[in-house]
Design a protein around this motif. Structure first.
Motif, PDB file in Angstrom:
ATOM      1  N   GLN A   2       0.824  -1.213   0.000  1.00  0.00           N
ATOM      2  CA  GLN A   2       0.000   0.000   0.000  1.00  0.00           C
ATOM      3  C   GLN A   2       0.853   1.256   0.000  1.00  0.00           C
ATOM      4  N   GLY A   3       2.112   1.122  -0.377  1.00  0.00           N
ATOM      5  CA  GLY A   3       3.011   2.271  -0.413  1.00  0.00           C
ATOM      6  C   GLY A   3       3.644   2.496   0.944  1.00  0.00           C
ATOM      7  N   GLY A   4       4.621   3.331   0.955  1.00  0.00           N
ATOM      8  CA  GLY A   4       5.298   3.624   2.205  1.00  0.00           C
ATOM      9  C   GLY A   4       6.785   3.400   2.093  1.00  0.00           C
ATOM     10  N   ARG A   5       7.417   3.449   3.214  1.00  0.00           N
ATOM     11  CA  ARG A   5       8.873   3.369   3.292  1.00  0.00           C
ATOM     12  C   ARG A   5       9.369   1.937   3.089  1.00  0.00           C
ATOM     13  N   GLU A   6      10.397   1.799   2.265  1.00  0.00           N
ATOM     14  CA  GLU A   6      11.021   0.500   2.053  1.00  0.00           C
ATOM     15  C   GLU A   6      11.817   0.092   3.279  1.00  0.00           C
ATOM     16  N   TRP A   7      12.009  -1.219   3.417  1.00  0.00           N
ATOM     17  CA  TRP A   7      12.870  -1.708   4.489  1.00  0.00           C
ATOM     18  C   TRP A   7      13.753  -2.816   3.925  1.00  0.00           C
ATOM     19  N   ASP A   8      14.882  -3.025   4.570  1.00  0.00           N
ATOM     20  CA  ASP A   8      15.862  -4.010   4.129  1.00  0.00           C
ATOM     21  C   ASP A   8      15.670  -5.322   4.879  1.00  0.00           C
ATOM     22  N   VAL A   9      15.766  -6.417   4.124  1.00  0.00           N
ATOM     23  CA  VAL A   9      15.620  -7.754   4.699  1.00  0.00           C
ATOM     24  C   VAL A   9      16.813  -8.603   4.239  1.00  0.00           C
ATOM     25  N   PRO A  10      17.561  -9.162   5.163  1.00  0.00           N
ATOM     26  CA  PRO A  10      18.667 -10.039   4.766  1.00  0.00           C
ATOM     27  C   PRO A  10      18.158 -11.232   3.946  1.00  0.00           C
ATOM     28  N   TYR A  11      18.973 -11.666   2.982  1.00  0.00           N
ATOM     29  CA  TYR A  11      18.594 -12.787   2.120  1.00  0.00           C
ATOM     30  C   TYR A  11      18.115 -14.008   2.890  1.00  0.00           C
ATOM     31  N   ASP A  12      18.732 -14.282   4.018  1.00  0.00           N
ATOM     32  CA  ASP A  12      18.414 -15.524   4.727  1.00  0.00           C
ATOM     33  C   ASP A  12      17.103 -15.483   5.507  1.00  0.00           C
ATOM     34  N   VAL A  13      16.439 -14.332   5.567  1.00  0.00           N
ATOM     35  CA  VAL A  13      15.153 -14.269   6.273  1.00  0.00           C
ATOM     36  C   VAL A  13      14.023 -13.760   5.386  1.00  0.00           C
ATOM     37  N   VAL A  14      14.226 -13.798   4.068  1.00  0.00           N
ATOM     38  CA  VAL A  14      13.171 -13.412   3.129  1.00  0.00           C
ATOM     39  C   VAL A  14      12.789 -14.649   2.324  1.00  0.00           C
ATOM     40  N   ARG A  15      11.508 -14.727   1.991  1.00  0.00           N
ATOM     41  CA  ARG A  15      11.059 -15.836   1.140  1.00  0.00           C
ATOM     42  C   ARG A  15       9.997 -15.315   0.181  1.00  0.00           C
ATOM     43  N   THR A  16       9.842 -16.032  -0.904  1.00  0.00           N
ATOM     44  CA  THR A  16       8.803 -15.707  -1.872  1.00  0.00           C
ATOM     45  C   THR A  16       7.443 -15.912  -1.210  1.00  0.00           C
ATOM     46  N   ALA A  17       6.524 -15.005  -1.467  1.00  0.00           N
ATOM     47  CA  ALA A  17       5.189 -15.082  -0.880  1.00  0.00           C
ATOM     48  C   ALA A  17       4.415 -16.260  -1.461  1.00  0.00           C
ATOM     49  N   SER A  18       3.598 -16.863  -0.617  1.00  0.00           N
ATOM     50  CA  SER A  18       2.710 -17.947  -1.062  1.00  0.00           C
ATOM     51  C   SER A  18       1.588 -17.355  -1.918  1.00  0.00           C
ATOM     52  N   ARG A  19       0.810 -18.205  -2.526  1.00  0.00           N
ATOM     53  CA  ARG A  19      -0.318 -17.748  -3.343  1.00  0.00           C
ATOM     54  C   ARG A  19      -1.255 -16.859  -2.524  1.00  0.00           C
ATOM     55  N   ASP A  20      -1.637 -17.311  -1.334  1.00  0.00           N
ATOM     56  CA  ASP A  20      -2.547 -16.528  -0.494  1.00  0.00           C
ATOM     57  C   ASP A  20      -1.921 -15.197  -0.087  1.00  0.00           C
ATOM     58  N   GLU A  21      -0.636 -15.196   0.206  1.00  0.00           N
ATOM     59  CA  GLU A  21       0.052 -13.948   0.580  1.00  0.00           C
ATOM     60  C   GLU A  21       0.139 -12.991  -0.602  1.00  0.00           C
ATOM     61  N   ARG A  22       0.338 -13.537  -1.804  1.00  0.00           N
ATOM     62  CA  ARG A  22       0.366 -12.682  -3.005  1.00  0.00           C
ATOM     63  C   ARG A  22      -0.993 -12.027  -3.222  1.00  0.00           C
TER      64      ARG A  22
END
Length: 73
Positions: free
Chosen positions: A37-57
């Protein structure tokens, strides 16, 4: 380390707190996410990010469309 880094423009999840974001960039070991919904970006280390599931998308896309709809009013 997460071997599958989400692509720019896709939805991803910060597994530290469950927030869903749109991938804006990947660099120096981090993924930059922006709230759907817009807003400030944030940084996420590679090891704690994952592709969103269908429901999350779907949830992320609905938030994005609602935000865009409000901006046009």
């Amino acid at each position: 380390m997460n071997s599958e880094i989400p692509l720019c423009g896709s939805f991803a999840v910060d597994t530290r707190d469950g927030r869903i974001g749109v991938v804006m960039d990947t660099m120096d070991g981090v993924v930059q996410l922006r709230p759907p919904q817009g807003g400030r970006e944030w940084d996420v280390p590679y090891d704690v990010v994952r592709t969103a599931s269908r429901d999350e998308r779907i949830k992320g896309r609905v938030a994005e469309l609602n935000w865009q709809s409000r901006r046009l009013q």
